[in-house]
Design a protein around this motif. Structure first.
Motif, PDB file in Angstrom:
ATOM      1  N   GLU A 248       0.825  -1.212   0.000  1.00 59.03           N
ATOM      2  CA  GLU A 248       0.000   0.000   0.000  1.00 59.03           C
ATOM      3  C   GLU A 248       0.855   1.256   0.000  1.00 59.03           C
ATOM      4  N   GLY A 249       1.993   1.226   0.688  1.00 62.10           N
ATOM      5  CA  GLY A 249       2.965   2.320   0.623  1.00 62.10           C
ATOM      6  C   GLY A 249       2.617   3.554   1.418  1.00 62.10           C
ATOM      7  N   ARG A 250       1.802   3.401   2.462  1.00 66.56           N
ATOM      8  CA  ARG A 250       1.438   4.557   3.279  1.00 66.56           C
ATOM      9  C   ARG A 250       2.433   4.737   4.420  1.00 66.56           C
ATOM     10  N   VAL A 251       3.177   5.810   4.373  1.00 65.74           N
ATOM     11  CA  VAL A 251       4.212   6.095   5.366  1.00 65.74           C
ATOM     12  C   VAL A 251       3.707   7.142   6.341  1.00 65.74           C
ATOM     13  N   ARG A 252       3.958   6.938   7.614  1.00 66.52           N
ATOM     14  CA  ARG A 252       3.627   7.941   8.624  1.00 66.52           C
ATOM     15  C   ARG A 252       4.873   8.204   9.463  1.00 66.52           C
ATOM     16  N   ASN A 253       4.943   9.387  10.037  1.00 61.18           N
ATOM     17  CA  ASN A 253       6.071   9.736  10.894  1.00 61.18           C
ATOM     18  C   ASN A 253       5.670   9.627  12.354  1.00 61.18           C
ATOM     19  N   ILE A 254       6.528   8.991  13.161  1.00 59.76           N
ATOM     20  CA  ILE A 254       6.265   8.861  14.591  1.00 59.76           C
ATOM     21  C   ILE A 254       7.394   9.488  15.396  1.00 59.76           C
ATOM     22  N   ASP A 255       7.085   9.785  16.647  1.00 52.90           N
ATOM     23  CA  ASP A 255       8.084  10.309  17.573  1.00 52.90           C
ATOM     24  C   ASP A 255       9.029   9.204  18.023  1.00 52.90           C
ATOM     25  N   LEU A 256      10.210   9.595  18.422  1.00 49.37           N
ATOM     26  CA  LEU A 256      11.126   8.730  19.152  1.00 49.37           C
ATOM     27  C   LEU A 256      11.468   9.385  20.483  1.00 49.37           C
ATOM     28  N   LEU A 257      11.958   8.605  21.407  1.00 47.03           N
ATOM     29  CA  LEU A 257      12.577   9.131  22.613  1.00 47.03           C
ATOM     30  C   LEU A 257      14.071   9.260  22.350  1.00 47.03           C
TER      31      LEU A 257
ATOM     32  N   TYR B  71      10.299   2.848  24.925  1.00 49.44           N
ATOM     33  CA  TYR B  71      10.428   3.267  26.318  1.00 49.44           C
ATOM     34  C   TYR B  71      11.877   3.261  26.783  1.00 49.44           C
ATOM     35  N   ILE B  72      12.123   4.028  27.841  1.00 49.33           N
ATOM     36  CA  ILE B  72      13.393   4.049  28.555  1.00 49.33           C
ATOM     37  C   ILE B  72      13.068   3.901  30.032  1.00 49.33           C
ATOM     38  N   GLY B  73      13.702   2.943  30.712  1.00 50.54           N
ATOM     39  CA  GLY B  73      13.347   2.672  32.098  1.00 50.54           C
ATOM     40  C   GLY B  73      14.555   2.626  33.017  1.00 50.54           C
ATOM     41  N   PHE B  74      14.414   3.226  34.177  1.00 52.80           N
ATOM     42  CA  PHE B  74      15.426   3.179  35.227  1.00 52.80           C
ATOM     43  C   PHE B  74      14.848   2.465  36.447  1.00 52.80           C
ATOM     44  N   GLY B  75      15.700   1.773  37.180  1.00 52.60           N
ATOM     45  CA  GLY B  75      15.232   1.131  38.408  1.00 52.60           C
ATOM     46  C   GLY B  75      14.994  -0.344  38.228  1.00 52.60           C
TER      47      GLY B  75
ATOM     48  N   ALA C 124       7.702   6.537  28.602  1.00 53.17           N
ATOM     49  CA  ALA C 124       7.027   5.644  27.658  1.00 53.17           C
ATOM     50  C   ALA C 124       6.498   6.390  26.451  1.00 53.17           C
ATOM     51  N   ASN C 125       6.791   5.854  25.276  1.00 50.83           N
ATOM     52  CA  ASN C 125       6.283   6.383  24.018  1.00 50.83           C
ATOM     53  C   ASN C 125       5.090   5.583  23.515  1.00 50.83           C
ATOM     54  N   ILE C 126       4.840   4.444  24.171  1.00 49.13           N
ATOM     55  CA  ILE C 126       3.666   3.627  23.895  1.00 49.13           C
ATOM     56  C   ILE C 126       2.984   3.340  25.222  1.00 49.13           C
TER      57      ILE C 126
ATOM     58  N   GLY D 230       4.454  14.437  20.124  1.00 46.24           N
ATOM     59  CA  GLY D 230       5.558  15.264  20.601  1.00 46.24           C
ATOM     60  C   GLY D 230       5.783  15.177  22.090  1.00 46.24           C
ATOM     61  N   LYS D 231       5.123  14.238  22.762  1.00 47.58           N
ATOM     62  CA  LYS D 231       5.291  14.075  24.209  1.00 47.58           C
ATOM     63  C   LYS D 231       5.384  12.589  24.549  1.00 47.58           C
ATOM     64  N   PHE D 232       5.799  12.319  25.781  1.00 53.56           N
ATOM     65  CA  PHE D 232       5.844  10.952  26.280  1.00 53.56           C
ATOM     66  C   PHE D 232       5.340  10.952  27.715  1.00 53.56           C
ATOM     67  N   GLU D 233       4.978   9.768  28.204  1.00 49.25           N
ATOM     68  CA  GLU D 233       4.430   9.644  29.556  1.00 49.25           C
ATOM     69  C   GLU D 233       5.536   9.296  30.539  1.00 49.25           C
ATOM     70  N   VAL D 234       5.419   9.816  31.739  1.00 43.57           N
ATOM     71  CA  VAL D 234       6.375   9.548  32.813  1.00 43.57           C
ATOM     72  C   VAL D 234       5.662   8.723  33.873  1.00 43.57           C
ATOM     73  N   ILE D 235       6.129   7.490  34.062  1.00 44.15           N
ATOM     74  CA  ILE D 235       5.512   6.582  35.026  1.00 44.15           C
ATOM     75  C   ILE D 235       6.466   6.417  36.192  1.00 44.15           C
ATOM     76  N   VAL D 236       6.067   6.897  37.341  1.00 46.29           N
ATOM     77  CA  VAL D 236       6.934   6.956  38.519  1.00 46.29           C
ATOM     78  C   VAL D 236       6.453   5.989  39.584  1.00 46.29           C
TER      79      VAL D 236
END
Length: 299
Positions: free
Chosen positions: A122-131, A149-153, A204-206, A225-231
């Motif tokens: 189909e060839g449909r390209v979309r742009n997504i965010d990265l961390l 995602y990027i995780g510490f702890g 988390a980006n997902i 353009g944003k990501f979630e912070v899970i503490v």
């Protein structure tokens, strides 16, 4: 907006020694695309030879000014390497895709919209965010990106122990329980100058990770353009277990959403990038930020 795309070449990267079915899936995708695509791009298989090789293969495939699709047949860690290789190439005509294989495929599971071969045709390209994470890199070192995602702890500590042992649901469960029983919290100095102690800190980006845990009620496509912070602030272990159980059953609900987050390490600290474990030194200013819409993708 999606745009239809054709490709001069399609490069399929996979680990030939995968404990899963990556070699078979890569060959199947290759054969399907040869049958389905009418404009006859150059479709090649690229097996990796060692850890980190997918970065080099993806960078080489994407370098230049050609319209190229780089497919990772892998889990989240293998796709992380391909994404970073493509980002290092700096070619805006290079597109990434992932075909789920291996143990953990959170990104494909959450963001996939249709069978990959159909999406490519189909060839449909979309742009997504990265961390994007800054950990005091030298100017000549490439920046590191995460697609999910990027995780510490707790999460990188568990991941390190899992890599030491055998795979399998029961063995993995035993490893997690043993590691959790010995786990100690970590402290960081936040941007306001105060020291705080955490059991876990995830960017988390997902909205889901580790197959079952629902981290956030955010949109499933990471393109805001944003990501979630899970503490998880430091708490008694029984409360951590209850929180983890809630993540796997009903989810953690809405989480704060930011475009960047900064802190300073106090001791050497392991962290996890899309399932791959790294370590940052003590007294390093760490910055995690959203890189909005930088990755063209398909699937």
């Amino acid at each position: 907006m999606d745009s239809a795309r054709t490709f001069e070449s399609i490069v399929i990267i996979f680990n030939p020694n995968s404990t899963g079915d990556a070699p078979e899936l890569a060959q199947q995708l290759h054969d399907k695309l040869q049958d389905l695509i009418s404009y006859a791009p150059d479709i090649v298989l690229r097996p990796t030879e060692h850890a980190g090789h997918a970065v080099d293969l993806a960078r080489d495939a994407a370098t230049g000014d050609r319209s190229v699709l780089v497919v990772s047949v892998s889990g989240d860690g293998g796709y992380n390497e391909v994404v970073n290789g493509v980002m290092q190439a700096g070619n805006p005509k290079a597109v990434c895709a992932v075909l789920a294989a291996g143990n953990a495929n959170d990104h494909s599971r959450i963001t996939g919209t249709k069978p990959l071969e159909d999406a490519i045709v189909e060839g449909r390209v979309r742009n997504i965010d990265l961390l994007r994470i800054h950990t005091g890199q030298n100017d000549d070192e490439p920046l590191e990106y995460a697609h999910s995602y990027i995780g510490f702890g707790l999460s990188p500590v568990v991941a390190t122990e899992l890599e030491k042992g055998s795979k399998g649901a029961l063995k993995e469960m035993v490893t997690v329980i043993k590691t959790f029983s010995k786990f100690k919290p970590f402290s960081i100095r936040q941007s306001d100058g105060k020291r705080r102690k955490f059991d876990s800190l995830v960017f988390a980006n997902i909205r889901e990770m580790a197959k079952y845990a629902t981290l956030s009620e955010a949109e499933t496509i990471p393109s805001d353009g944003k990501f979630e912070v899970i503490v998880f602030p430091h708490m008694p272990k029984w409360r951590v277990l209850l929180t983890a159980l809630r993540a796997t059953t009903q989810g953690l609900g809405e989480q704060p959403s930011v475009s960047s987050y900064e802190f300073t390490t106090l001791k050497p600290l392991p962290y996890q990038v899309d399932g791959e474990v790294r370590t940052v030194d003590a007294e390093v200013k760490v910055r995690v930020e959203s890189a909005p819409s930088v990755l063209p993708t398909i699937g």
